[in-house]
Structures are given as C-alpha cells and as structure tokens.
Design an enzyme around this catalytic site. Structure first.
Site: not given
Ligand code: IMP
Length: 439
Positions: A13, A16-18, A38, A40-41, A222, A298, A303, A329, A331, A413
């Site tokens: 978390d 990584k997705g962004k 498992n 969640g990006h 992960q 997910t 958290r 993050k 910000d 952001g």
C-alpha cells in the site's frame, strides 16, 4: 532504455499503482511477477478511481504488453471480472495481456481451507481471504493446478479429482460441506475456454521482446516486509515480493533488471496482524488514517498507521538493492508542526545494529525517534521541486542520507498530474518526455 523494477519497500500500500501507471508511457511492457488478487493497486485517471488487483497497471495505456508471470496465483473468476470492468470503461484487452502457462490457479477449495484455518487457528494472520496462501501451499506441495493445465482437459480432470479428494478429508473433519469434483471440473472447463487465448509462455515472450529492444517495467505487489522469506514471518504473504521474485516469477535472468526503484510512503502502514514497531496507537495513528484515507483497496479494512521507520527501510532497500526512492503521500503530513522519524531500535536497553530477524526481538523492539520540523507551506498538489518548502526538502535529505538512495520522484496527490519528477536524477534511465506528456 532500461528495465526497471518498481517495488514496495514497507508492508504494501505504498502507492505502487499510481507510480506504475504514470511511468508506463516510458516502457513497452509491464510485468507482474508474484501475488494475486490480494493486491489492490489504486489508480486515478482524470478523477476516475480504478482499482486493479491482478492485471498489471500498464493495461490502462494503449499499445503496452502486460504480462502475468508464473509467480502469480490466479483466481480465474477474479481475472474475468477485472477484465470485464476494464472493458466497460473502454480498455482494449486482447493480445496485449498474457498469462504464464506456469502460473498456478486458485480453486474454490483454497478459499475454503483458508477461512477454516483463519477461524480455527490460535494465531490468525489477518489475510485478505482470497485463497492466496493455500494456492501457494499446493504449488510448493507439488499438487497445484497450472494455467497450462486448463489446455488439457484430461490432465485438468485428474488434478482436480486428486485435490478434491484430499481437501474433502480436511473439510469433512471440520464438518463442512464436501466438494463435488465434477462440479469444480465443469466450472474450470468454462474458464478454460475464456482464458485460453491469454495463456502463453511468458518467459519466452519476454525474452523475445527484450531481445527486440523493448523495455520492461516490473510491477511489484505487496511490500518487502510481506515477503515470504524476508518479511515479518508468519505475518506475511506467500510469495517473494522482493527483487528475487522477479527472476523466478517471470523466468528471466538477473541481467535483465537494470535498476530497482523503491516505493516509499512518507509514514508507515500495515493491514492485517503482525509486529509494527512505529505503530501510532494514539491520536496520531488516527490522524494519519484519516488524512491518508488509509483503508485497504482490496478488503476495505482500516490500515494500521505509524511513523516513518528508517530501520525497516534500510533493511528493505538492502534486500532489494534500491537505487532510487519514489516518495508517496508526503502531502498527508502537510500541516503537522513536528514529524517523528524512527532512526533506531532498542532492545532490552541496547541499540540494535539493524532490523532484527527474530520475531521475539522485533516484538519488543522500542523505536528511537528523531523529531523533525514540519512544513508550513503545503506540499499537496505541488508540481515543481523548486516550489517545495525548505523544511520538506530537509526531510527529503534526511531520508536520502539514512537510506543511501536518491529521491527520484515525489507524489504530491492521488492524480497522475500531482507528481514531481526529478529530471536530474532520472535522466538517461527512462524516456522522461513520454512520462511528462501524460502527466
Ligand atoms: P494474503 O496475501 O491474503 O495471504 O495475506 C497475508 C498478509 O498480507 C495479510 O496481512 C494481508 O493484509 C497482507 N497483504 C496481502 N496483500 C496485500 C496488499 O496488497 N497490501 C497490503 N497488505 C497486503
């Protein structure tokens, strides 16, 4: 251009997705090498929130080859649902998405076995309940069912019968309804027809593409501290989320990975159970959770939140050979007068030399904090390095010195455009103009 791995350095978390999404324009291929749905990006494109679990984040860009390596475990229904959701918003999926013949499948009994274990165990892991662990158990136990087995129905039938027979002993012992092998087989025959066109020799394909001069972004899922070998065992996931997982999970040599970039959140979070030395169980934990919207992508679980931990970060950067830091993050820390950074651990009154591998030491390790000044001006939404407040730049230098790696990118952001690229650090490694064109 280089092949780059973008890996999580904490407990997942990290964002990584962004980052995978925004770096994708500079690459030809995006490849996942471990985990499953498992992960969640979360990616925001023009204000629209998209959560990817199994399909590489590169899929949101046209003309990129997306690969699901042999190191993943695949729930076929989750894959098809995700594919359908993406197609609904106009994403083209065909030859641009391949699943390795050697990737293992998640079957209905995996989720059932996992929920029984979590319910009955005195030591709960707090998993995502997706059947990930039991699917890897079958893989290592040499009775797993591979994606390639879907292409041969007699092999598939035989393997399903064998597994169902064995799982029914366990389910029966716990008084659960038994599985019907024929029903499971029929369901997977249906999946076989829907997945067939995507199932390929991903290792061979990847080699051919790299030989032809194509560049690869290896997308981690992960984080290092959830790695089955190096993480906070047993409170980990069941795959290698550190750099070694790339070679085994895609079938390529280490010479194909030019650099590892670590995604680092400006504070620390973890979902599920397990040790977390800098966890803030006071109002600050709540503050970070609220400001950072720290709820699992997910499972939706809140958290656990805490302060930045350079002991843990030194460990994960060392394990992965991290050369560049992608900071996310920061910000969320806007407006804080003071920020705590953990710079060491004490155990029974003595300073530890590094992140302890023994769980009983980690459980009792006390973080030693350095308090640094917060920044008055907001980092949120900044797009230029020169716009950043001096106190924030001091914070960056502290991180760089402690981790011996350069900060190459700062996410300010959720949107792609809310990003600062440090061109001086990244030049020559990737085609920055292509990235900037889509910010
Ligand atoms: P599993 O991967 O579902 O077996 O869960 C094992 C542990 O890894 C649990 O603590 C999960 O919360 C954690 N975990 C698995 N995937 C992710 C992820 O993508 N982000 C954060 N934690 C994860």
């Amino acid at each position: 251009m280089s092949n780059i791995a973008v890996l999580g350095t904490q407990w997942g978390d990290e964002g990584k997705g962004k980052l995978t999404d925004l770096l994708t324009p500079a690459f030809d291929i995006v490849a996942r090498f471990q985990g499953g749905h498992n992960a969640g990006h979360t990616v925001y494109v023009k204000g629209q929130k998209i959560i990817l679990h199994l399909i590489p984040s590169g899929i949101l860009h046209p003309n990129k080859l997306c690969l699901i390596g042999n190191g993943l475990v695949i729930n076929p229904q989750a894959f098809l649902d995700e594919k359908a959701t993406l197609e609904k918003i106009g994403v083209q999926i065909g030859d641009n998405l391949a699943i390795s013949t050697n990737a293992h499948m998640i079957l209905p009994y995996h989720t059932q076995v996992e929920s029984l274990r979590e319910e009955n165990s005195r030591r709960k892991i707090g998993t995502t309940s997706r059947g990930i662990g039991p699917a890897y158990v079958d893989k290592v136990g040499r009775q797993g069912i591979k994606a390639g087995d879907l292409l041969n129905l007699s092999v598939l039938r035989d393997k399903i019968e064998l597994n169902v027979e064995e799982k029914n002993i366990y389910l029966g012992y716990h008084g659960r309804a038994l599985l019907d092998a024929q029903k499971v087989f029929d369901e997977y025959v249906e999946y076989a027809s829907l997945l067939r066109d995507h199932i390929k020799d991903v290792s061979f394909l990847l080699h051919q593409e790299i030989k032809a001069g194509k560049s690869v972004l290896f997308e981690g899922a992960q984080g290092a501290l959830l790695d089955i070998d190096h993480g906070t065992y047993p409170y980990v996931t069941s795959s290698n989320s550190t750099v070694g997982g790339i070679c085994s999970g895609l079938g390529i040599g280490a010479d194909k990975i030019d650099e590892v970039w670590g995604v680092v959140k400006a504070y620390t979070t973890r979902v599920g159970k397990g040790p977390f030395p800098t966890e803030a169980l006071d109002e600050w934990g709540e503050y970070l959770r609220k400001q950072g919207q720290e709820f699992g992508a997910t499972t939706g679980r809140p958290r656990r939140c805490g302060w930045f931990d350079t002991v843990l970060m030194e460990y994960s950067c060392r394990l992965n050979g991290v050369k560049k830091i992608l900071l996310t993050k920061s910000d969320v820390l806007d407006g804080l007068k003071e920020i705590k950074v953990c710079i060491g651990y004490e155990y029974k009154g003595a300073r530890l030399p590094s992140f302890p591998l023994e769980s009983w030491i980690l459980d009792e390790a006390k973080p030693v904090y350095k308090t640094v000044k917060g920044w008055h001006q907001k980092v949120s939404g900044s797009r230029e390095f020169s716009e950043l407040p001096q106190e924030f730049r001091d914070y960056l230098h502290l991180i760089e010195d402690l981790l011996e790696a350069e900060v190459a990118l700062i996410s300010t952001g959720v949107d792609r455009s809310e990003t600062i690229l440090r061109e001086d650090v990244l030049r020559g490694l990737i085609d920055l103009d292509k990235v900037k064109a889509e910010l």
